[in-house]
Design a protein around this motif. Sequence first.
Motif, PDB file in Angstrom:
ATOM      1  N   ARG A  34      23.342  81.851  22.905  1.00 53.04           N
ATOM      2  CA  ARG A  34      24.670  82.220  22.253  1.00 53.04           C
ATOM      3  C   ARG A  34      24.797  81.304  20.963  1.00 53.04           C
ATOM      4  O   ARG A  34      25.055  81.786  19.847  1.00 53.04           O
ATOM      5  CB  ARG A  34      25.650  81.882  23.396  1.00 53.04           C
ATOM      6  CG  ARG A  34      26.977  82.624  22.987  1.00 53.04           C
ATOM      7  CD  ARG A  34      27.995  82.349  23.871  1.00 53.04           C
ATOM      8  NE  ARG A  34      29.231  82.977  23.676  1.00 53.04           N
ATOM      9  CZ  ARG A  34      30.337  82.661  23.318  1.00 53.04           C
ATOM     10  NH1 ARG A  34      30.640  81.703  23.007  1.00 53.04           N
ATOM     11  NH2 ARG A  34      31.321  83.474  23.214  1.00 53.04           N
ATOM     12  N   GLU A  39      29.103  91.534  24.381  1.00 51.04           N
ATOM     13  CA  GLU A  39      28.617  90.272  25.029  1.00 51.04           C
ATOM     14  C   GLU A  39      28.804  90.388  26.512  1.00 51.04           C
ATOM     15  O   GLU A  39      28.139  90.336  27.358  1.00 51.04           O
ATOM     16  CB  GLU A  39      29.283  89.169  24.411  1.00 51.04           C
ATOM     17  CG  GLU A  39      28.504  88.018  25.151  1.00 51.04           C
ATOM     18  CD  GLU A  39      29.368  86.708  24.389  1.00 51.04           C
ATOM     19  OE1 GLU A  39      30.670  86.588  24.217  1.00 51.04           O
ATOM     20  OE2 GLU A  39      28.667  85.778  24.187  1.00 51.04           O
ATOM     21  N   MET A  90      22.657  90.770  20.701  1.00 51.93           N
ATOM     22  CA  MET A  90      23.745  90.102  20.147  1.00 51.93           C
ATOM     23  C   MET A  90      23.183  89.490  18.449  1.00 51.93           C
ATOM     24  O   MET A  90      24.006  89.274  17.623  1.00 51.93           O
ATOM     25  CB  MET A  90      24.258  88.985  20.725  1.00 51.93           C
ATOM     26  CG  MET A  90      24.665  89.196  22.020  1.00 51.93           C
ATOM     27  SD  MET A  90      26.081  90.180  22.194  1.00 51.93           S
ATOM     28  CE  MET A  90      27.396  89.297  21.230  1.00 51.93           C
ATOM     29  N   ALA A 117      31.824  92.469  19.148  1.00 48.56           N
ATOM     30  CA  ALA A 117      30.787  91.700  19.877  1.00 48.56           C
ATOM     31  C   ALA A 117      31.250  91.271  21.159  1.00 48.56           C
ATOM     32  O   ALA A 117      30.410  90.852  21.955  1.00 48.56           O
ATOM     33  CB  ALA A 117      30.755  90.266  18.705  1.00 48.56           C
ATOM     34  N   MET A 171      30.284  82.770  28.341  1.00 48.22           N
ATOM     35  CA  MET A 171      31.105  83.495  27.094  1.00 48.22           C
ATOM     36  C   MET A 171      32.321  82.206  27.039  1.00 48.22           C
ATOM     37  O   MET A 171      33.110  82.406  25.865  1.00 48.22           O
ATOM     38  CB  MET A 171      31.823  84.547  27.609  1.00 48.22           C
ATOM     39  CG  MET A 171      30.691  85.730  27.637  1.00 48.22           C
ATOM     40  SD  MET A 171      31.334  87.228  28.324  1.00 48.22           S
ATOM     41  CE  MET A 171      32.478  87.745  27.361  1.00 48.22           C
ATOM     42  N   TYR A 209      19.944  88.952  25.578  1.00 49.52           N
ATOM     43  CA  TYR A 209      20.874  88.571  24.757  1.00 49.52           C
ATOM     44  C   TYR A 209      20.575  88.533  23.423  1.00 49.52           C
ATOM     45  O   TYR A 209      21.322  88.808  22.571  1.00 49.52           O
ATOM     46  CB  TYR A 209      21.438  87.133  25.274  1.00 49.52           C
ATOM     47  CG  TYR A 209      22.699  86.825  24.852  1.00 49.52           C
ATOM     48  CD1 TYR A 209      23.934  86.817  25.616  1.00 49.52           C
ATOM     49  CD2 TYR A 209      22.941  86.317  23.548  1.00 49.52           C
ATOM     50  CE1 TYR A 209      25.221  86.546  24.955  1.00 49.52           C
ATOM     51  CE2 TYR A 209      23.957  85.867  22.861  1.00 49.52           C
ATOM     52  CZ  TYR A 209      25.155  85.900  23.913  1.00 49.52           C
ATOM     53  OH  TYR A 209      26.342  85.635  23.330  1.00 49.52           O
TER      54      TYR A 209
END
Lengths: 170, 187
Positions: free
Chosen positions: B76, B134, B36, B130, B153, B32
């Motif tokens: 995140r 994701e 990201m 994005a 998310m 991730y």
Amino acid sequence: MTDDLDRLQRAFRAIALDDAADAERAARRIEPALLAEMRARRSPERPRSISRIVGLAMAAALVGGLAAPVWIVTRGARPPRAEAPNVAAPPVEITTSFLPLAYSAMPLTDARVVRLEVPRTALAAFGLTPIDAVETTRTGTVLADVLVGDDGLARAVRFVRAARAPGVTP
Amino acid sequence: MDDSRLLERIRQGDENAFAELFARHRAAVFRYAAHMGGAGAADDIVQEVFLALLRQLSHYDASRGSVGAYLLGITRRQVFKRSAAAPPPPLDDDGDSTSALESPDGNPFDDLSRAETVERVRAAIATLPAAYREAVVLCELNELDYATAAAVMDCPVGTVRSRLHRARALLSAKLAAIRPGAVTVHD
């Protein structure tokens, strides 16, 4: 189209495996630091000198008589500065012991002392009788050193007066 | 031993438990972070995520999801904090805009060797918006189910499905666009 998706899926799997290999390489660098952090967090050495000093100061304040209507002069609490002989010595300060405040029981890892001017009535709140030894400022306030934790909460306070000249007993 | 039990042991200072939990989840967190937040920042982000776990061991609530989802949630936040950007903006998840993204005639993978395909797909993932990226990272690379991905998310499951669908279509289109005459074949 299904064939496209199959190939895409295979590419995803290959990328995931590549990433896992990269993650393993990164872990060799990161893991020792994380384990060190873990050890540091459970080490009994963490509440170090400052909290110990604060604890001693609080104990001193309590033992020294919170309600006593007198000042406990702690002359020489600060070590004399090794200044050049031709430089005027800084004024000696006379302070009370540190007196615990509402958040005194909360643990802290770091702290600093902040000097403030507080109303003269603050003395009474600590059972101290404003007597001649306490010097007020021109605005009728007194000087106080507040011990503030790294969380911004005040742990203890002491009141301060500056002697008129070094070596002069009030 | 499940992750919750490992967390309990970590709270008691068990380094082996931490090493085990780290080994289980580092790849997902790294993926991730790398996709990201950028490959250059991935190591630091992984370290920050597990440091945050150590500092907030009591914050994990098993009733709100798995430890893996919790860690990806921290990841995140770290990624978006570093990029000083808000989480991926909501996209138009209801419109039917994928038809224009479908692959043209022919198979976009036909002319690519496997290694090239992997690199092309990796590069194409990096160019996705994005929110779509994701979805790909969580569902395709980390193989999370839709519900867990939705929890990470912070969106409905249907949104995850539609973003993933569009992401796949975009990837196919991107790969098709580079096919004609642009690729050396290695078979």
